[in-house]
Design a protein around this motif. Sequence first.
Motif, mmCIF file in Angstrom:
data_model
loop_
_atom_site.group_PDB
_atom_site.id
_atom_site.type_symbol
_atom_site.label_atom_id
_atom_site.label_comp_id
_atom_site.label_asym_id
_atom_site.label_seq_id
_atom_site.Cartn_x
_atom_site.Cartn_y
_atom_site.Cartn_z
ATOM 1 N N LEU A 180 -17.447 -13.543 45.559
ATOM 2 C CA LEU A 180 -18.381 -14.193 46.482
ATOM 3 C C LEU A 180 -19.738 -14.264 45.815
ATOM 4 C CD1 LEU A 180 -18.962 -13.776 50.254
ATOM 5 C CD2 LEU A 180 -20.870 -13.317 48.717
ATOM 6 N N ASP A 181 -20.363 -15.443 45.888
ATOM 7 C CA ASP A 181 -21.692 -15.612 45.314
ATOM 8 C C ASP A 181 -22.385 -16.764 46.035
ATOM 9 O OD1 ASP A 181 -23.132 -14.495 42.678
ATOM 10 O OD2 ASP A 181 -23.736 -16.575 42.973
ATOM 11 N N VAL A 182 -23.725 -16.752 46.019
ATOM 12 C CA VAL A 182 -24.472 -17.834 46.673
ATOM 13 C C VAL A 182 -24.495 -19.092 45.811
ATOM 14 C CG1 VAL A 182 -25.944 -16.289 48.018
ATOM 15 C CG2 VAL A 182 -26.676 -17.001 45.731
ATOM 16 N N SER A 183 -24.237 -18.949 44.531
ATOM 17 C CA SER A 183 -24.303 -20.083 43.608
ATOM 18 C C SER A 183 -22.912 -20.630 43.342
ATOM 19 C CB SER A 183 -24.952 -19.655 42.286
ATOM 20 O OG SER A 183 -24.787 -20.659 41.310
ATOM 21 N N SER A 184 -22.654 -21.865 43.762
ATOM 22 C CA SER A 184 -21.329 -22.453 43.554
ATOM 23 C C SER A 184 -21.071 -22.690 42.075
ATOM 24 C CB SER A 184 -21.187 -23.762 44.339
ATOM 25 O OG SER A 184 -22.165 -24.700 43.938
ATOM 26 N N SER A 185 -22.090 -23.100 41.325
ATOM 27 C CA SER A 185 -21.877 -23.383 39.904
ATOM 28 C C SER A 185 -21.552 -22.107 39.140
ATOM 29 C CB SER A 185 -23.107 -24.058 39.300
ATOM 30 O OG SER A 185 -24.259 -23.243 39.440
ATOM 31 N N ALA A 186 -22.295 -21.031 39.411
ATOM 32 C CA ALA A 186 -22.019 -19.755 38.755
ATOM 33 C C ALA A 186 -20.641 -19.243 39.134
ATOM 34 C CB ALA A 186 -23.091 -18.727 39.120
ATOM 35 N N LEU A 187 -20.279 -19.440 40.393
ATOM 36 C CA LEU A 187 -18.992 -18.958 40.883
ATOM 37 C C LEU A 187 -17.832 -19.699 40.219
ATOM 38 C CD1 LEU A 187 -17.949 -16.905 42.969
ATOM 39 C CD2 LEU A 187 -17.837 -18.786 44.612
ATOM 40 N N LEU A 189 -9.857 -4.081 47.922
ATOM 41 C CA LEU A 189 -10.916 -3.249 47.371
ATOM 42 C C LEU A 189 -12.140 -4.130 47.238
ATOM 43 C CD1 LEU A 189 -12.196 -0.802 45.896
ATOM 44 C CD2 LEU A 189 -11.107 -1.637 43.789
ATOM 45 N N VAL A 190 -13.194 -3.822 47.990
ATOM 46 C CA VAL A 190 -14.439 -4.575 47.933
ATOM 47 C C VAL A 190 -15.383 -3.871 46.969
ATOM 48 C CG1 VAL A 190 -16.431 -5.415 49.221
ATOM 49 C CG2 VAL A 190 -14.164 -5.426 50.287
ATOM 50 N N ALA A 191 -15.815 -4.572 45.943
ATOM 51 C CA ALA A 191 -16.743 -4.016 44.964
ATOM 52 C C ALA A 191 -18.126 -4.622 45.190
ATOM 53 C CB ALA A 191 -16.261 -4.318 43.547
ATOM 54 N N PHE A 192 -19.097 -3.751 45.406
ATOM 55 C CA PHE A 192 -20.492 -4.173 45.558
ATOM 56 C C PHE A 192 -21.277 -3.374 44.523
ATOM 57 C CE2 PHE A 192 -24.344 -4.577 48.576
ATOM 58 C CZ PHE A 192 -24.694 -5.794 48.024
ATOM 59 N N LEU A 193 -21.433 -3.981 43.351
ATOM 60 C CA LEU A 193 -21.888 -3.254 42.172
ATOM 61 C C LEU A 193 -23.348 -3.561 41.842
ATOM 62 C CD1 LEU A 193 -18.694 -3.798 39.978
ATOM 63 C CD2 LEU A 193 -19.230 -1.853 41.458
ATOM 64 N N GLY A 194 -23.836 -2.917 40.779
ATOM 65 C CA GLY A 194 -25.150 -3.230 40.249
ATOM 66 C C GLY A 194 -26.318 -2.605 40.978
ATOM 67 N N GLY A 195 -26.055 -1.819 42.025
ATOM 68 C CA GLY A 195 -27.156 -1.271 42.808
ATOM 69 C C GLY A 195 -27.809 -2.288 43.716
ATOM 70 N N THR A 196 -27.148 -3.437 43.928
ATOM 71 C CA THR A 196 -27.737 -4.511 44.731
ATOM 72 C C THR A 196 -28.012 -4.074 46.164
ATOM 73 O OG1 THR A 196 -26.562 -6.119 43.372
ATOM 74 C CG2 THR A 196 -27.443 -6.919 45.454
ATOM 75 N N ARG A 224 -4.248 -15.177 41.287
ATOM 76 C CA ARG A 224 -4.882 -16.085 42.245
ATOM 77 C C ARG A 224 -6.372 -15.776 42.277
ATOM 78 N NH1 ARG A 224 -0.655 -14.479 45.624
ATOM 79 N NH2 ARG A 224 -2.132 -13.394 46.984
ATOM 80 N N VAL A 225 -7.196 -16.811 42.143
ATOM 81 C CA VAL A 225 -8.644 -16.647 42.235
ATOM 82 C C VAL A 225 -9.134 -17.508 43.391
ATOM 83 C CG1 VAL A 225 -10.866 -16.909 41.079
ATOM 84 C CG2 VAL A 225 -8.860 -16.169 39.773
ATOM 85 N N HIS A 226 -9.706 -16.855 44.382
ATOM 86 C CA HIS A 226 -10.130 -17.516 45.615
ATOM 87 C C HIS A 226 -11.620 -17.241 45.792
ATOM 88 C CE1 HIS A 226 -8.896 -18.582 50.009
ATOM 89 N NE2 HIS A 226 -10.109 -19.035 49.730
ATOM 90 N N GLY A 227 -12.454 -18.140 45.286
ATOM 91 C CA GLY A 227 -13.894 -17.950 45.357
ATOM 92 C C GLY A 227 -14.465 -18.304 46.708
ATOM 93 N N VAL A 228 -15.557 -17.641 47.052
ATOM 94 C CA VAL A 228 -16.243 -17.892 48.318
ATOM 95 C C VAL A 228 -17.722 -18.107 48.021
ATOM 96 C CG1 VAL A 228 -16.840 -16.991 50.602
ATOM 97 C CG2 VAL A 228 -14.606 -16.450 49.585
ATOM 98 N N VAL A 229 -18.221 -19.309 48.317
ATOM 99 C CA VAL A 229 -19.654 -19.573 48.204
ATOM 100 C C VAL A 229 -20.281 -19.154 49.527
ATOM 101 C CG1 VAL A 229 -21.439 -21.293 47.781
ATOM 102 C CG2 VAL A 229 -19.202 -21.512 46.671
ATOM 103 N N LEU A 232 -8.916 -7.774 44.811
ATOM 104 C CA LEU A 232 -10.241 -7.265 44.470
ATOM 105 C C LEU A 232 -11.262 -8.282 44.950
ATOM 106 C CD1 LEU A 232 -12.133 -5.250 43.038
ATOM 107 C CD2 LEU A 232 -11.824 -6.606 40.951
ATOM 108 N N VAL A 233 -12.155 -7.854 45.828
ATOM 109 C CA VAL A 233 -13.219 -8.697 46.366
ATOM 110 C C VAL A 233 -14.533 -8.230 45.747
ATOM 111 C CG1 VAL A 233 -14.435 -9.455 48.443
ATOM 112 C CG2 VAL A 233 -11.971 -8.939 48.552
ATOM 113 N N GLU A 234 -15.256 -9.147 45.123
ATOM 114 C CA GLU A 234 -16.543 -8.766 44.536
ATOM 115 C C GLU A 234 -17.665 -9.523 45.234
ATOM 116 O OE1 GLU A 234 -18.820 -8.152 40.278
ATOM 117 O OE2 GLU A 234 -17.183 -9.593 40.391
#
Length: 324
Positions: free
Chosen positions: A113-120, A157-164, A135-140, A83-85
């Motif tokens: 995936l997120d732009v914020s390393s700390s949040a990620l 499965l790529v999830a792009f949620l929230g109406g972003t 397995r958790v493989h984060g991407v900044v 699952l890719v978010e």
Amino acid sequence: MTEPVLDVHLTPEDAALALRAEALAGLTAPAKWVSPKWFYDAVGSDLFEDITRLPEYYPTRAEREILEARSTEIATVTGARALVELGSGSSEKTRLLLDALRAHGTLAEFVPLDVSSSALVDAARSILESYPGLRVHGVVGDFTEHLGLLPGASPRLVAFLGGTIGNLVPDERAKFLTSLRDVLAPGEWLLLGTDLVKDPDVLVRAYDDAQGVTAEFNRNVLHVINRELDADFDTSAFRHVALWNPDAEWIEMRLRAAHPTRAHVGALGIDVEFARDEDLRTEVSAKFRRDGVARELASAGFTLHSWWTDTQSRFALSLSQATP
């Protein structure tokens, strides 16, 4: 608990350079603008979490309703191993998908995936605690730039949620969807959250709440610019405005100067002047119709498989597959 693997493709220095470039372009444009991505420092992220709990802001609740009803079906149809978010943030709603995929017996990896390393890192550690053995493989990184670097075992499965996706204008959406299709193998999946066109009064209230939380969130972008670019914007000189654009079918958030005002942006070496009632556009949030979403997906190389809405038809999740 083991530590999550973390790939860093967007460093603080990269983000600082991007902010400088975008701020220079937007603040010197004839119709001034800033990118909504700069809302989300620590303060802005907390404010947005507050927004999601407001009575006027329905999208989060509506999307969660759909996920609660359809996650098992999504897991069964996709059989996803990874699952890719994109833009994971706190990954709260994603737990519904993780639970369903784990129950289905296919889940092996979570890739936020997120732009914020700390949040990620915080989100990834929380997921590791809740899902032993996953397995958790984060991407900044930035989902507009780093899609080609996404890991994960197929089928993903790529999830792009929230109406972003609504924060992207049509050309940007087409580029994003095409880029995503290019990195997916035929048969892999996209789960897309889209807010739907509805009564403009309902839409405007969702972006201009009675408590003023969204107004504070909107003005926070000026605090970010002041801090990061050595600027001196008087945030009290700007009023929060949310408008429905019926032609583009999107909400526009703006900061409107209550009186003539000037700011010096030291890092850019520029002065920015605003006339009374001049706007700084901070966000567009497009709203969608089913036929438009299907058309945009098809143009990018996806086949729409399923379309679900909440019980009030306010928000939609679409499941589509990368076309061979």
